[in-house]
Scaffold this motif. Sequence first.
Motif, PDB file in Angstrom:
ATOM      1  N   SER A   1      38.004  60.695  60.653  1.00 41.21           N
ATOM      2  CA  SER A   1      38.997  60.612  59.583  1.00 41.21           C
ATOM      3  C   SER A   1      39.220  59.162  59.150  1.00 41.21           C
ATOM      4  O   SER A   1      39.373  58.873  57.956  1.00 41.21           O
ATOM      5  N   THR A   2      39.215  58.236  60.101  1.00 49.46           N
ATOM      6  CA  THR A   2      39.383  56.818  59.773  1.00 49.46           C
ATOM      7  C   THR A   2      38.200  56.300  58.979  1.00 49.46           C
ATOM      8  O   THR A   2      38.354  55.611  57.961  1.00 49.46           O
ATOM      9  N   VAL A   3      36.992  56.632  59.433  1.00 48.80           N
ATOM     10  CA  VAL A   3      35.777  56.189  58.746  1.00 48.80           C
ATOM     11  C   VAL A   3      35.738  56.748  57.326  1.00 48.80           C
ATOM     12  O   VAL A   3      35.409  56.037  56.369  1.00 48.80           O
ATOM     13  N   SER A   4      36.086  58.023  57.179  1.00 48.82           N
ATOM     14  CA  SER A   4      36.073  58.658  55.856  1.00 48.82           C
ATOM     15  C   SER A   4      37.062  57.993  54.915  1.00 48.82           C
ATOM     16  O   SER A   4      36.775  57.807  53.725  1.00 48.82           O
ATOM     17  N   ALA A   5      38.234  57.609  55.436  1.00 52.07           N
ATOM     18  CA  ALA A   5      39.253  56.983  54.596  1.00 52.07           C
ATOM     19  C   ALA A   5      38.813  55.594  54.137  1.00 52.07           C
ATOM     20  O   ALA A   5      38.915  55.251  52.953  1.00 52.07           O
ATOM     21  N   VAL A   6      38.305  54.784  55.065  1.00 53.95           N
ATOM     22  CA  VAL A   6      37.869  53.429  54.700  1.00 53.95           C
ATOM     23  C   VAL A   6      36.704  53.482  53.726  1.00 53.95           C
ATOM     24  O   VAL A   6      36.616  52.674  52.782  1.00 53.95           O
ATOM     25  N   ALA A   7      35.805  54.450  53.900  1.00 55.15           N
ATOM     26  CA  ALA A   7      34.615  54.543  53.050  1.00 55.15           C
ATOM     27  C   ALA A   7      34.948  54.770  51.578  1.00 55.15           C
ATOM     28  O   ALA A   7      34.133  54.460  50.696  1.00 55.15           O
ATOM     29  N   GLN A   8      36.146  55.293  51.298  1.00 58.31           N
ATOM     30  CA  GLN A   8      36.518  55.539  49.904  1.00 58.31           C
ATOM     31  C   GLN A   8      36.712  54.242  49.120  1.00 58.31           C
ATOM     32  O   GLN A   8      36.833  54.266  47.886  1.00 58.31           O
ATOM     33  N   ALA A   9      36.738  53.105  49.823  1.00 59.44           N
ATOM     34  CA  ALA A   9      36.901  51.816  49.139  1.00 59.44           C
ATOM     35  C   ALA A   9      35.599  51.302  48.533  1.00 59.44           C
ATOM     36  O   ALA A   9      35.618  50.275  47.844  1.00 59.44           O
ATOM     37  N   MET A  10      34.492  51.990  48.757  1.00 56.85           N
ATOM     38  CA  MET A  10      33.212  51.473  48.276  1.00 56.85           C
ATOM     39  C   MET A  10      33.169  51.273  46.761  1.00 56.85           C
ATOM     40  O   MET A  10      32.685  50.250  46.286  1.00 56.85           O
ATOM     41  N   PRO A  11      33.674  52.224  45.930  1.00 57.41           N
ATOM     42  CA  PRO A  11      33.663  51.961  44.481  1.00 57.41           C
ATOM     43  C   PRO A  11      34.429  50.695  44.095  1.00 57.41           C
ATOM     44  O   PRO A  11      34.048  49.998  43.155  1.00 57.41           O
ATOM     45  N   LEU A  12      35.521  50.395  44.826  1.00 54.20           N
ATOM     46  CA  LEU A  12      36.275  49.174  44.558  1.00 54.20           C
ATOM     47  C   LEU A  12      35.431  47.944  44.902  1.00 54.20           C
ATOM     48  O   LEU A  12      35.451  46.944  44.171  1.00 54.20           O
ATOM     49  N   ALA A  13      34.683  48.022  46.012  1.00 54.44           N
ATOM     50  CA  ALA A  13      33.813  46.913  46.402  1.00 54.44           C
ATOM     51  C   ALA A  13      32.715  46.704  45.361  1.00 54.44           C
ATOM     52  O   ALA A  13      32.337  45.565  45.054  1.00 54.44           O
ATOM     53  N   VAL A  14      32.203  47.803  44.800  1.00 55.23           N
ATOM     54  CA  VAL A  14      31.159  47.701  43.773  1.00 55.23           C
ATOM     55  C   VAL A  14      31.715  47.040  42.513  1.00 55.23           C
ATOM     56  O   VAL A  14      31.076  46.159  41.917  1.00 55.23           O
ATOM     57  N   THR A  15      32.919  47.444  42.096  1.00 49.94           N
ATOM     58  CA  THR A  15      33.540  46.834  40.922  1.00 49.94           C
ATOM     59  C   THR A  15      33.774  45.346  41.141  1.00 49.94           C
ATOM     60  O   THR A  15      33.505  44.514  40.260  1.00 49.94           O
ATOM     61  N   MET A  16      34.260  44.977  42.315  1.00 55.31           N
ATOM     62  CA  MET A  16      34.480  43.579  42.635  1.00 55.31           C
ATOM     63  C   MET A  16      33.161  42.799  42.638  1.00 55.31           C
ATOM     64  O   MET A  16      33.074  41.698  42.077  1.00 55.31           O
ATOM     65  N   GLY A  17      32.139  43.383  43.241  1.00 58.82           N
ATOM     66  CA  GLY A  17      30.836  42.724  43.277  1.00 58.82           C
ATOM     67  C   GLY A  17      30.226  42.566  41.898  1.00 58.82           C
ATOM     68  O   GLY A  17      29.581  41.550  41.597  1.00 58.82           O
ATOM     69  N   ALA A  18      30.415  43.563  41.046  1.00 59.09           N
ATOM     70  CA  ALA A  18      29.886  43.480  39.683  1.00 59.09           C
ATOM     71  C   ALA A  18      30.527  42.333  38.918  1.00 59.09           C
ATOM     72  O   ALA A  18      29.871  41.656  38.112  1.00 59.09           O
ATOM     73  N   ALA A  19      31.819  42.093  39.173  1.00 62.40           N
ATOM     74  CA  ALA A  19      32.507  40.982  38.513  1.00 62.40           C
ATOM     75  C   ALA A  19      32.055  39.635  39.071  1.00 62.40           C
ATOM     76  O   ALA A  19      31.835  38.678  38.319  1.00 62.40           O
ATOM     77  N   LEU A  20      31.872  39.563  40.391  1.00 59.72           N
ATOM     78  CA  LEU A  20      31.545  38.287  41.025  1.00 59.72           C
ATOM     79  C   LEU A  20      30.082  37.898  40.879  1.00 59.72           C
ATOM     80  O   LEU A  20      29.761  36.706  40.749  1.00 59.72           O
ATOM     81  N   PHE A  21      29.182  38.893  40.896  1.00 57.07           N
ATOM     82  CA  PHE A  21      27.754  38.577  40.962  1.00 57.07           C
ATOM     83  C   PHE A  21      26.945  39.016  39.748  1.00 57.07           C
ATOM     84  O   PHE A  21      25.858  38.486  39.516  1.00 57.07           O
ATOM     85  N   LEU A  22      27.445  39.967  38.980  1.00 60.53           N
ATOM     86  CA  LEU A  22      26.687  40.465  37.833  1.00 60.53           C
ATOM     87  C   LEU A  22      27.298  40.053  36.502  1.00 60.53           C
ATOM     88  O   LEU A  22      26.779  40.406  35.443  1.00 60.53           O
ATOM     89  N   GLY A  23      28.392  39.326  36.560  1.00 61.88           N
ATOM     90  CA  GLY A  23      29.004  38.842  35.333  1.00 61.88           C
ATOM     91  C   GLY A  23      29.743  39.900  34.536  1.00 61.88           C
ATOM     92  O   GLY A  23      30.055  39.689  33.359  1.00 61.88           O
ATOM     93  N   GLU A  24      30.054  41.054  35.167  1.00 55.37           N
ATOM     94  CA  GLU A  24      30.782  42.093  34.453  1.00 55.37           C
ATOM     95  C   GLU A  24      32.231  41.680  34.263  1.00 55.37           C
ATOM     96  O   GLU A  24      32.860  41.115  35.151  1.00 55.37           O
TER      97      GLU A  24
END
Length: 294
Positions: free
Chosen positions: A97-120
């Motif tokens: 249950s803990t792993v499943s809850a933390v894993a839901q943050a992945m889309p947020l990490a992708v959005t953050m990475g797109a801004a920092l590294f892809l210039g989005e």
Amino acid sequence: MSNPRDNLRGIVLMIASMAGFAAEDMFIKWAASDLPAGQILLLIGLAGGAVFALFARMQGQRTLTPAALHPAVLGRNAGEMIGTYGFVTALTLAPLSTVSAVAQAMPLAVTMGAALFLGERVGWRRWTAITVGFFGVLLIIRPGFDGFDPNALWAVLAVFGLGARDLFTRKMPASITTMQLSVWGFLAVALLGAGMLLTSGGGKLPTGAQAGYIGGALAFGIAAYWALTAANRLGEMSVITPFRYSRLVFGVTLGVVVFSERPDMLTLLGGLIIIGSGLYTFARERARKRALSI
């Protein structure tokens, strides 16, 4: 535009896919209680790679091509290996249950990475949502407090590793197909498993039950991947994507029913905050694209 019936089918397939991935996690957690994690990854990687290589061949696609060494492919595979290592280690040591809850943050990490590294371009509203979402992660893992479980940090590593995988996927040449990426991704996981086995002293012969767990993880994982692909082809992304978060419901349910876990209120609250932040970020992105298209 997809018609309502296609969208409904897409939603059903997306929910079925998330249920399948949650079941895959359950079987991996069962198998990892007795088998080395490296052995599990090696077997799943080889079997999954073979299955998707067969699918690619049926579609007339080659998998042994120079494109496998494209920098974006290598970066994607590295993210896959880091993320998978973190995720499987978290499944082995931390509550599902803990792993499943933390894993839901992945889309947020992708959005953050797109801004920092892809210039989005990411406005202050989405940055605020990302910050709130990662506050939800802190509520779940609680560093420095009595309820802190350091093993949950492996799930955070998984979020950033798999997020990096998705960022590299965005830079992929159009000539490289999803099926080819699937084959190479599974083989990267197999390579990771082989490396883990070499450093941990080798594997052992699985019992019938252990082989069944690995087979169950493979069957549900492949079926879930097929359902996810079919959902993305049938439905509109703006309609079906929010249903990805149903994976948390399935993960927590399996954790409670199968592994007798009792997630506390902070874990559940953190999961809800992550989901709410993710949905808001997705809605803002959808609104931004709509405004640009006018």
